[in-house]
Motif scaffolding. Structure first.
Motif, PDB file in Angstrom:
ATOM      1  N   ASP A   9       0.819  -1.220   0.000  1.00  0.00           N
ATOM      2  CA  ASP A   9       0.000   0.000   0.000  1.00  0.00           C
ATOM      3  C   ASP A   9       0.847   1.262   0.000  1.00  0.00           C
ATOM      4  OD1 ASP A   9       0.823   0.509   2.613  1.00  0.00           O
ATOM      5  OD2 ASP A   9      -1.181   0.469   3.479  1.00  0.00           O
ATOM      6  N   ASP A  10       2.187   1.087  -0.024  1.00  0.00           N
ATOM      7  CA  ASP A  10       3.067   2.264  -0.037  1.00  0.00           C
ATOM      8  C   ASP A  10       3.420   2.697  -1.460  1.00  0.00           C
ATOM      9  OD1 ASP A  10       3.255   2.407   2.802  1.00  0.00           O
ATOM     10  OD2 ASP A  10       4.615   0.696   2.742  1.00  0.00           O
ATOM     11  N   GLU A  38       1.084   6.066  -3.121  1.00  0.00           N
ATOM     12  CA  GLU A  38       0.825   5.557  -1.776  1.00  0.00           C
ATOM     13  C   GLU A  38      -0.674   5.505  -1.467  1.00  0.00           C
ATOM     14  OE1 GLU A  38       2.978   7.266   1.532  1.00  0.00           O
ATOM     15  OE2 GLU A  38       1.820   6.037   2.923  1.00  0.00           O
ATOM     16  N   SER A  40      -1.624   4.141   1.833  1.00  0.00           N
ATOM     17  CA  SER A  40      -1.672   3.735   3.234  1.00  0.00           C
ATOM     18  C   SER A  40      -2.979   4.200   3.884  1.00  0.00           C
ATOM     19  CB  SER A  40      -0.488   4.322   4.010  1.00  0.00           C
ATOM     20  OG  SER A  40       0.706   3.734   3.551  1.00  0.00           O
ATOM     21  N   ASN A  92       5.271  -3.341   4.578  1.00  0.00           N
ATOM     22  CA  ASN A  92       4.795  -2.005   4.888  1.00  0.00           C
ATOM     23  C   ASN A  92       5.847  -1.202   5.658  1.00  0.00           C
ATOM     24  OD1 ASN A  92       2.540  -0.070   4.856  1.00  0.00           O
ATOM     25  ND2 ASN A  92       2.747  -0.228   7.084  1.00  0.00           N
ATOM     26  N   THR A 106      -2.259  -2.569   3.533  1.00  0.00           N
ATOM     27  CA  THR A 106      -1.376  -3.744   3.447  1.00  0.00           C
ATOM     28  C   THR A 106      -2.135  -5.005   3.866  1.00  0.00           C
ATOM     29  OG1 THR A 106       0.461  -2.316   4.091  1.00  0.00           O
ATOM     30  CG2 THR A 106       0.828  -4.690   4.249  1.00  0.00           C
TER      31      THR A 106
HETATM   32 MN    MN Z   1       1.684   1.746   4.137  1.00  0.00          MN
END
Ligand code: MN
Length: 262
Positions: A9-10, A38, A40, A92, A106
């Motif tokens: 998720d980054d 990203e 997050s 992550n 993530t």
């Molecule tokens: Mn993240």
């Protein structure tokens, strides 16, 4: 060669993603499908109201203009040459412990993998830790998942601290919510707010993921998606009869009102 799907998720350019893809190289043919930027704290979001595009970055690496769950959905349901045997999400940049898994992009990628029937793990690095070290821990867990499989409807949430002393099987811990919103005035005199700014605090529960990483151990938590509280369901059985009894007069009153309108 079986296919492994790696996402995060980054974003597709994150160091943790490269470390995870590299660490799993000898377990199968690693394909990376990751968000172009990203994502997050996007949780389990899916993109349903605009088209998704997949841009090749290099061989077997692509960027998607969507969320981690979009990437897993695309990967499992037809973008890859065949169905992956494992999904690994991470590494992550930062922990994903306890209650935070519900916010985590993530962990949600692993949830999506689980829902689609593919064994899935999420891997996160405790601040101060090292991506190569976390990659080695992820590889150990992934290899065992490939050999042993996972219990039904279960994903693994892995958090790796610096210089880990060992690996502990844990349960999710709980946050103590004490932070406040931060209120500020913008240059045009309007008020705006920041959330999530407070120092995170945790109940240091025995056997929890938070306690394990605090004591220098890799935490591996089996997570399932059935949010039903079995205990509460047992305790609240009599609510059905009580609420139904209250509903009956409301329904007949509504029916009488409907008849008058007709
Ligand atoms: Mn993240």
């Amino acid at each position: 060669m079986p296919i492994l799907l790696v996402t995060n998720d980054d974003g597709v350019h994150a160091a943790g993603l490269a470390a995870l893809a590299h660490a799993l190289e000898d377990l199968g043919e690693v394909h990376v499908l990751a968000p172009e930027r990203e994502q997050s704290a996007c949780g389990h979001a899916l993109t349903l109201h605009r088209p998704l595009r997949v841009e090749p970055v290099r061989e077997r690496w692509s960027a998607v203009n969507g969320t981690p769950s979009d990437c897993v959905n695309l990967g499992v349901l037809g973008f890859l040459p065949e169905r992956p045997v494992l999904i690994a999400s991470g590494i992550n940049h930062g922990t994903n412990l306890g209650d935070d898994v519900t916010y985590s992009g993530t962990v949600s990628a692993a949830m999506e993998g689980l829902l689609l029937g593919v064994p899935s793990i999420a891997v996160s690095l405790v601040p101060g830790g090292d991506f190569d070290e976390a990659g080695r821990a992820a590889r150990l867990v992934a290899a065992r998942v490939l050999v042993e499989g996972l219990p039904p409807k279960t994903l693994l949430n892995v958090n790796v601290p610096a210089d880990p002393k060992g690996i502990r099987m844990t349960r999710l811990g709980h946050r103590v919510y004490s932070g406040k919103i931060v209120e500020q005035i913008d240059p045009r005199g309007r008020t705006h707010y920041w959330i999530g700014g407070g120092e995170p605090a945790w109940e240091l529960l025995e056997g929890s993921d938070m306690k394990a990483v605090n004591e220098g151990f890799v935490s591996v938590t089996p997570v399932h998606l059935d949010l039903t509280s079995q205990r509460a369901l047992g305790e609240m059985r009599d609510w059905s009869a009580a609420l139904s009894a209250q509903l009956r007069p409301i329904r007949s009153a509504a029916r009488r009102a409907g008849e008058r309108r007709r």
